[in-house]
Design a protein around this motif. Structure first.
Motif, PDB file in Angstrom:
ATOM      1  N   ASN A 108       1.559  -2.485 -10.921  1.00  0.00           N
ATOM      2  CA  ASN A 108       1.464  -3.767 -10.211  1.00  0.00           C
ATOM      3  C   ASN A 108       0.306  -4.578 -10.765  1.00  0.00           C
ATOM      4  O   ASN A 108      -0.851  -4.172 -10.674  1.00  0.00           O
ATOM      5  N   ARG A 109       0.626  -5.757 -11.340  1.00  0.00           N
ATOM      6  CA  ARG A 109      -0.392  -6.530 -12.056  1.00  0.00           C
ATOM      7  C   ARG A 109      -1.183  -7.455 -11.134  1.00  0.00           C
ATOM      8  O   ARG A 109      -0.620  -8.170 -10.315  1.00  0.00           O
ATOM      9  N   VAL A 110      -2.500  -7.430 -11.299  1.00  0.00           N
ATOM     10  CA  VAL A 110      -3.420  -8.382 -10.671  1.00  0.00           C
ATOM     11  C   VAL A 110      -4.173  -9.056 -11.813  1.00  0.00           C
ATOM     12  O   VAL A 110      -5.108  -8.489 -12.367  1.00  0.00           O
ATOM     13  N   THR A 111      -3.735 -10.238 -12.199  1.00  0.00           N
ATOM     14  CA  THR A 111      -4.301 -10.968 -13.334  1.00  0.00           C
ATOM     15  C   THR A 111      -4.221 -10.100 -14.596  1.00  0.00           C
ATOM     16  O   THR A 111      -3.149  -9.873 -15.105  1.00  0.00           O
ATOM     17  N   ASP A 112      -5.358  -9.559 -15.079  1.00  0.00           N
ATOM     18  CA  ASP A 112      -5.321  -8.787 -16.321  1.00  0.00           C
ATOM     19  C   ASP A 112      -5.363  -7.291 -16.082  1.00  0.00           C
ATOM     20  O   ASP A 112      -5.536  -6.504 -17.018  1.00  0.00           O
ATOM     21  N   THR A 113      -5.193  -6.869 -14.829  1.00  0.00           N
ATOM     22  CA  THR A 113      -5.344  -5.459 -14.484  1.00  0.00           C
ATOM     23  C   THR A 113      -4.122  -4.965 -13.721  1.00  0.00           C
ATOM     24  O   THR A 113      -3.685  -5.605 -12.760  1.00  0.00           O
ATOM     25  N   CYS A 114      -3.576  -3.826 -14.134  1.00  0.00           N
ATOM     26  CA  CYS A 114      -2.416  -3.245 -13.471  1.00  0.00           C
ATOM     27  C   CYS A 114      -2.832  -2.037 -12.630  1.00  0.00           C
ATOM     28  O   CYS A 114      -3.479  -1.112 -13.130  1.00  0.00           O
ATOM     29  N   ILE A 115      -2.447  -2.064 -11.353  1.00  0.00           N
ATOM     30  CA  ILE A 115      -2.723  -0.954 -10.448  1.00  0.00           C
ATOM     31  C   ILE A 115      -1.530  -0.003 -10.471  1.00  0.00           C
ATOM     32  O   ILE A 115      -0.397  -0.418 -10.247  1.00  0.00           O
ATOM     33  N   PRO A 116      -1.765   1.280 -10.736  1.00  0.00           N
ATOM     34  CA  PRO A 116      -0.667   2.249 -10.808  1.00  0.00           C
ATOM     35  C   PRO A 116      -0.204   2.662  -9.408  1.00  0.00           C
ATOM     36  O   PRO A 116      -0.963   3.248  -8.635  1.00  0.00           O
ATOM     37  N   GLU A 117       1.040   2.366  -9.096  1.00  0.00           N
ATOM     38  CA  GLU A 117       1.541   2.618  -7.740  1.00  0.00           C
ATOM     39  C   GLU A 117       1.467   4.089  -7.346  1.00  0.00           C
ATOM     40  O   GLU A 117       0.964   4.433  -6.274  1.00  0.00           O
ATOM     41  N   MET A 118       1.957   4.973  -8.182  1.00  0.00           N
ATOM     42  CA  MET A 118       2.070   6.376  -7.795  1.00  0.00           C
ATOM     43  C   MET A 118       0.701   7.048  -7.679  1.00  0.00           C
ATOM     44  O   MET A 118       0.436   7.781  -6.729  1.00  0.00           O
ATOM     45  N   GLU A 119      -0.175   6.777  -8.660  1.00  0.00           N
ATOM     46  CA  GLU A 119      -1.479   7.446  -8.667  1.00  0.00           C
ATOM     47  C   GLU A 119      -2.442   6.857  -7.638  1.00  0.00           C
ATOM     48  O   GLU A 119      -3.344   7.555  -7.155  1.00  0.00           O
ATOM     49  N   ALA A 120      -2.282   5.586  -7.301  1.00  0.00           N
ATOM     50  CA  ALA A 120      -3.213   4.927  -6.387  1.00  0.00           C
ATOM     51  C   ALA A 120      -2.614   4.751  -4.997  1.00  0.00           C
ATOM     52  O   ALA A 120      -3.055   5.367  -4.023  1.00  0.00           O
ATOM     53  N   MET A 121      -1.593   3.923  -4.904  1.00  0.00           N
ATOM     54  CA  MET A 121      -1.063   3.530  -3.601  1.00  0.00           C
ATOM     55  C   MET A 121      -0.420   4.690  -2.851  1.00  0.00           C
ATOM     56  O   MET A 121      -0.692   4.919  -1.672  1.00  0.00           O
ATOM     57  N   ARG A 122       0.448   5.434  -3.521  1.00  0.00           N
ATOM     58  CA  ARG A 122       1.141   6.525  -2.842  1.00  0.00           C
ATOM     59  C   ARG A 122       0.213   7.689  -2.541  1.00  0.00           C
ATOM     60  O   ARG A 122       0.388   8.395  -1.537  1.00  0.00           O
ATOM     61  N   ARG A 123      -0.788   7.905  -3.399  1.00  0.00           N
ATOM     62  CA  ARG A 123      -1.750   8.978  -3.134  1.00  0.00           C
ATOM     63  C   ARG A 123      -2.523   8.696  -1.857  1.00  0.00           C
ATOM     64  O   ARG A 123      -2.707   9.584  -1.014  1.00  0.00           O
ATOM     65  N   ILE A 124      -2.971   7.451  -1.688  1.00  0.00           N
ATOM     66  CA  ILE A 124      -3.705   7.088  -0.482  1.00  0.00           C
ATOM     67  C   ILE A 124      -2.780   7.101   0.732  1.00  0.00           C
ATOM     68  O   ILE A 124      -3.169   7.527   1.828  1.00  0.00           O
ATOM     69  N   GLU A 125      -1.541   6.645   0.550  1.00  0.00           N
ATOM     70  CA  GLU A 125      -0.586   6.640   1.663  1.00  0.00           C
ATOM     71  C   GLU A 125      -0.419   8.039   2.245  1.00  0.00           C
ATOM     72  O   GLU A 125      -0.435   8.233   3.466  1.00  0.00           O
ATOM     73  N   ASN A 126      -0.261   9.043   1.384  1.00  0.00           N
ATOM     74  CA  ASN A 126      -0.037  10.407   1.859  1.00  0.00           C
ATOM     75  C   ASN A 126      -1.216  10.922   2.684  1.00  0.00           C
ATOM     76  O   ASN A 126      -1.018  11.640   3.674  1.00  0.00           O
ATOM     77  N   VAL A 127      -2.417  10.551   2.284  1.00  0.00           N
ATOM     78  CA  VAL A 127      -3.610  11.044   2.983  1.00  0.00           C
ATOM     79  C   VAL A 127      -3.824  10.286   4.297  1.00  0.00           C
ATOM     80  O   VAL A 127      -4.103  10.893   5.335  1.00  0.00           O
ATOM     81  N   ILE A 128      -3.683   8.963   4.258  1.00  0.00           N
ATOM     82  CA  ILE A 128      -3.969   8.182   5.455  1.00  0.00           C
ATOM     83  C   ILE A 128      -2.845   8.299   6.481  1.00  0.00           C
ATOM     84  O   ILE A 128      -3.076   8.156   7.694  1.00  0.00           O
ATOM     85  N   LEU A 129      -1.626   8.603   6.030  1.00  0.00           N
ATOM     86  CA  LEU A 129      -0.523   8.796   6.969  1.00  0.00           C
ATOM     87  C   LEU A 129      -0.824   9.946   7.923  1.00  0.00           C
ATOM     88  O   LEU A 129      -0.481   9.886   9.123  1.00  0.00           O
ATOM     89  N   GLU A 130      -1.466  10.989   7.427  1.00  0.00           N
ATOM     90  CA  GLU A 130      -1.846  12.109   8.290  1.00  0.00           C
ATOM     91  C   GLU A 130      -2.735  11.632   9.429  1.00  0.00           C
ATOM     92  O   GLU A 130      -2.586  12.075  10.581  1.00  0.00           O
ATOM     93  N   GLU A 131      -3.667  10.728   9.117  1.00  0.00           N
ATOM     94  CA  GLU A 131      -4.576  10.213  10.145  1.00  0.00           C
ATOM     95  C   GLU A 131      -3.836   9.284  11.106  1.00  0.00           C
ATOM     96  O   GLU A 131      -4.100   9.295  12.317  1.00  0.00           O
ATOM     97  N   TRP A 132      -2.929   8.463  10.587  1.00  0.00           N
ATOM     98  CA  TRP A 132      -2.140   7.585  11.456  1.00  0.00           C
ATOM     99  C   TRP A 132      -1.331   8.406  12.458  1.00  0.00           C
ATOM    100  O   TRP A 132      -1.343   8.128  13.660  1.00  0.00           O
ATOM    101  N   VAL A 133      -0.634   9.431  11.965  1.00  0.00           N
ATOM    102  CA  VAL A 133       0.213  10.256  12.822  1.00  0.00           C
ATOM    103  C   VAL A 133      -0.639  11.041  13.819  1.00  0.00           C
ATOM    104  O   VAL A 133      -0.284  11.143  15.007  1.00  0.00           O
TER     105      VAL A 133
END
Length: 323
Positions: A108-133
């Motif tokens: 996912n591109r932000v100007t000149d920088t691409c954020i990797p969905e699987m390594e960044a977004m999904r990794r955090i989702e898995n950890v924070i979902l535990e706290e949400w639940v």
């Protein structure tokens, strides 16, 4: 030559001089027993502002932060997935087909920088979902930033750190339990994910994560306790949008809706923005316009630096830090 010495020798006119004036005004405000709010719009976390902002937090140069949901989460994305980010210097030349190729690789591109969905977004989702639940099942509710504090301080992510943790502003904020206001958190990647989990039934109570009205109530209480004639609160705004618009309104709300007339106005104001002064653009409005809304006073120190915040903010911080 120190950074501060270089800036004061070379930055003498126009926006350069405004930078010096704003930084000196920031220091004067703190020296006079003032407190400071910093607001973060845009993609300042992906721009790695944490390198300088974390030090500001460590040295107690900021007492409260308001940021977008994107800036809240993207500091942590960078913390755990920095090695997988990709920089694209020629981003202005990308064709739609090349953009689609990035999409197919989940970059996912932000100007000149691409954020990797699987390594960044999904990794955090898995950890924070535990706290949400966990909170949902216990009938507990927390602010968005409090859930981030929980996962950062738990140590669950420590082995995933890919930058020096001292360069993560949110980790430093968590260590100090710094108050953070996140208006419009729903407009973020994790906000979207949270909505998805509520729709899917993984989380039963949508209010497990507190929202904007509760943030304004929290800010009203914090401001009432911290803004006094002897210790006013300053407002250092990076960019425009909701990160600045939302918190600055707490003062007229306290005065006009709660009749707390004795509470001081904001004691300092600076905005870094590349929005040129214009009619009908809140981000391009000059600070004096805020006088008519009961946010700033005639004598409030006011500064506006019309420039790129990714360049300007670290330089202002360097002066404040006496670097």
């Amino acid at each position: 030559m120190k950074i501060t010495e270089f800036l004061k020798h070379n930055y003498r006119h126009f926006n350069a001089a405004a930078l010096i004036d704003a930084a000196e005004g920031y220091k004067t405000h703190l020296d006079n027993n003032g407190k400071m709010m910093i607001t973060l719009a845009g993609a300042m976390s992906t721009a790695e502002l944490g390198i300088s902002l974390a030090e500001m937090i460590r040295q107690d140069k900021v007492q409260i932060i308001t940021c977008t949901g994107a800036n809240l989460e993207e500091d942590v994305f960078n913390l755990v997935a920095h090695d997988y980010y990709e920089r694209i210097p020629n981003y202005r030349d990308l064709s739609p087909e090349q953009e689609n190729d990035l999409l197919s690789r989940h970059m996912n591109r932000v100007t000149d920088t691409c954020i990797p969905e699987m390594e960044a977004m999904r990794r955090i989702e898995n950890v924070i979902l535990e706290e949400w639940v966990k909170a949902d099942q216990a009938g507990e509710v927390f602010f968005p930033h409090e859930f981030f504090y929980k996962i950062l301080l738990s140590g669950k992510l420590d082995k995933s750190f890919q930058i020096d943790p001292k360069d993560s502003w949110l980790l430093e904020a968590a260590k100090k339990n710094l108050p953070i206001i996140v208006p419009g958190w729903e407009d973020s990647t994790l906000g979207n994910m949270y909505a998805g989990h509520v729709i899917a039934g993984d989380i039963k109570d949508v209010h497990t994560v507190k929202g904007g009205i509760q943030y304004m109530m929290f800010l009203a209480d914090w401001y009432t306790k911290n803004a006094t004639e002897d210790s006013t609160v300053g407002f250092f705004q990076i960019g425009g949008g909701i990160a600045g618009d939302f918190p600055i309104c707490v003062v007229p709300m306290l005065h006009q809706d709660l009749q707390r007339d004795s509470i001081p106005l904001w004691g300092y104001f600076c905005q870094i923005s590349d929005s040129t002064t214009s009619y009908g653009s809140y981000s391009g409005a000059v600070p004096n316009e805020k006088i008519t809304w009961g946010k700033l006073g005639i004598d409030t120190p006011k500064y506006i630096i019309e420039s790129d915040a990714t360049i300007v903010a670290p330089l202002v911080f360097a002066i404040v830090l006496d670097q």
